[in-house]
Design a protein around this motif. Structure first.
Motif, PDB file in Angstrom:
ATOM      1  N   LEU A  56       0.846  -1.191   0.000  1.00 41.06           N
ATOM      2  CA  LEU A  56       0.000   0.000   0.000  1.00 41.06           C
ATOM      3  C   LEU A  56       0.877   1.236   0.000  1.00 41.06           C
ATOM      4  CD1 LEU A  56      -2.792  -0.968   2.543  1.00 41.06           C
ATOM      5  CD2 LEU A  56      -2.929  -0.939   0.052  1.00 41.06           C
ATOM      6  N   GLY A  57       0.501   2.251  -0.776  1.00 36.89           N
ATOM      7  CA  GLY A  57       1.310   3.459  -0.855  1.00 36.89           C
ATOM      8  C   GLY A  57       0.639   4.521  -1.701  1.00 36.89           C
ATOM      9  N   ASN A  58       1.287   5.646  -1.793  1.00 37.19           N
ATOM     10  CA  ASN A  58       0.842   6.806  -2.558  1.00 37.19           C
ATOM     11  C   ASN A  58       1.774   6.921  -3.767  1.00 37.19           C
ATOM     12  OD1 ASN A  58      -0.097   9.312  -3.393  1.00 37.19           O
ATOM     13  ND2 ASN A  58       1.077  10.415  -1.860  1.00 37.19           N
ATOM     14  N   TYR A  59       1.424   6.283  -4.873  1.00 35.28           N
ATOM     15  CA  TYR A  59       2.344   6.111  -5.995  1.00 35.28           C
ATOM     16  C   TYR A  59       2.106   7.089  -7.140  1.00 35.28           C
ATOM     17  CZ  TYR A  59       3.459   1.715  -3.726  1.00 35.28           C
ATOM     18  OH  TYR A  59       3.852   0.760  -2.823  1.00 35.28           O
ATOM     19  N   GLU A  60       3.215   7.463  -7.762  1.00 30.21           N
ATOM     20  CA  GLU A  60       3.216   8.309  -8.954  1.00 30.21           C
ATOM     21  C   GLU A  60       3.916   7.531 -10.064  1.00 30.21           C
ATOM     22  OE1 GLU A  60       2.114  11.957 -10.583  1.00 30.21           O
ATOM     23  OE2 GLU A  60       2.083  11.608  -8.429  1.00 30.21           O
ATOM     24  N   GLU A  61       3.373   7.615 -11.269  1.00 35.70           N
ATOM     25  CA  GLU A  61       3.924   6.899 -12.416  1.00 35.70           C
ATOM     26  C   GLU A  61       4.712   7.863 -13.301  1.00 35.70           C
ATOM     27  OE1 GLU A  61       2.204   4.761 -16.444  1.00 35.70           O
ATOM     28  OE2 GLU A  61       0.816   5.439 -14.910  1.00 35.70           O
ATOM     29  N   LEU A  62       5.894   7.443 -13.720  1.00 33.45           N
ATOM     30  CA  LEU A  62       6.723   8.227 -14.627  1.00 33.45           C
ATOM     31  C   LEU A  62       6.977   7.425 -15.892  1.00 33.45           C
ATOM     32  CD1 LEU A  62       7.431   9.243 -11.689  1.00 33.45           C
ATOM     33  CD2 LEU A  62       9.585   9.956 -12.624  1.00 33.45           C
TER      34      LEU A  62
END
Length: 102
Positions: A56-62
């Motif tokens: 679980l986490g607060n993810y950003e995609e690049l």
């Protein structure tokens, strides 16, 4: 689910170069600036982790090389852990986090 460690594939591995650039930043500001240069489509996109391959986490995609390339970097915005994929999320690998984030 076990996540393998990220490995460089060859000398001119664009994904590895992008990951290493993020890992070698000297501060959070430098990291966020570099991240901003690679945010998906220039606007950023949240990675929702629907298949729960990551904790679980607060993810950003690049994006590594545009939307038609399957290579992506996923960053947990809460702890700066970096994950990478070469096959559009079929396999995710843990690449670490910058020294300043430890």
């Amino acid at each position: 689910m076990e996540i393998k460690d990220f490995e460089k594939k060859k000398k001119n591995d664009l994904l590895a170069v992008s990951v290493e650039s993020l890992l070698n930043t000297s501060s959070e500001n430098e990291f966020l600036f570099l991240m901003g240069t690679q945010l998906r489509g220039g606007k950023g996109k949240r990675y929702k982790n629907y298949d729960r391959k990551l904790p679980l986490g607060n993810y950003e995609e690049l994006e590594v090389n545009g939307p038609h390339d399957s290579r992506r970097i996923v960053i947990d915005r809460d702890n700066f852990k970096i994950y990478a994929t070469r096959d559009h999320y079929q396999t995710l690998m843990h690449a670490g986090k910058p020294n300043w984030a430890n």
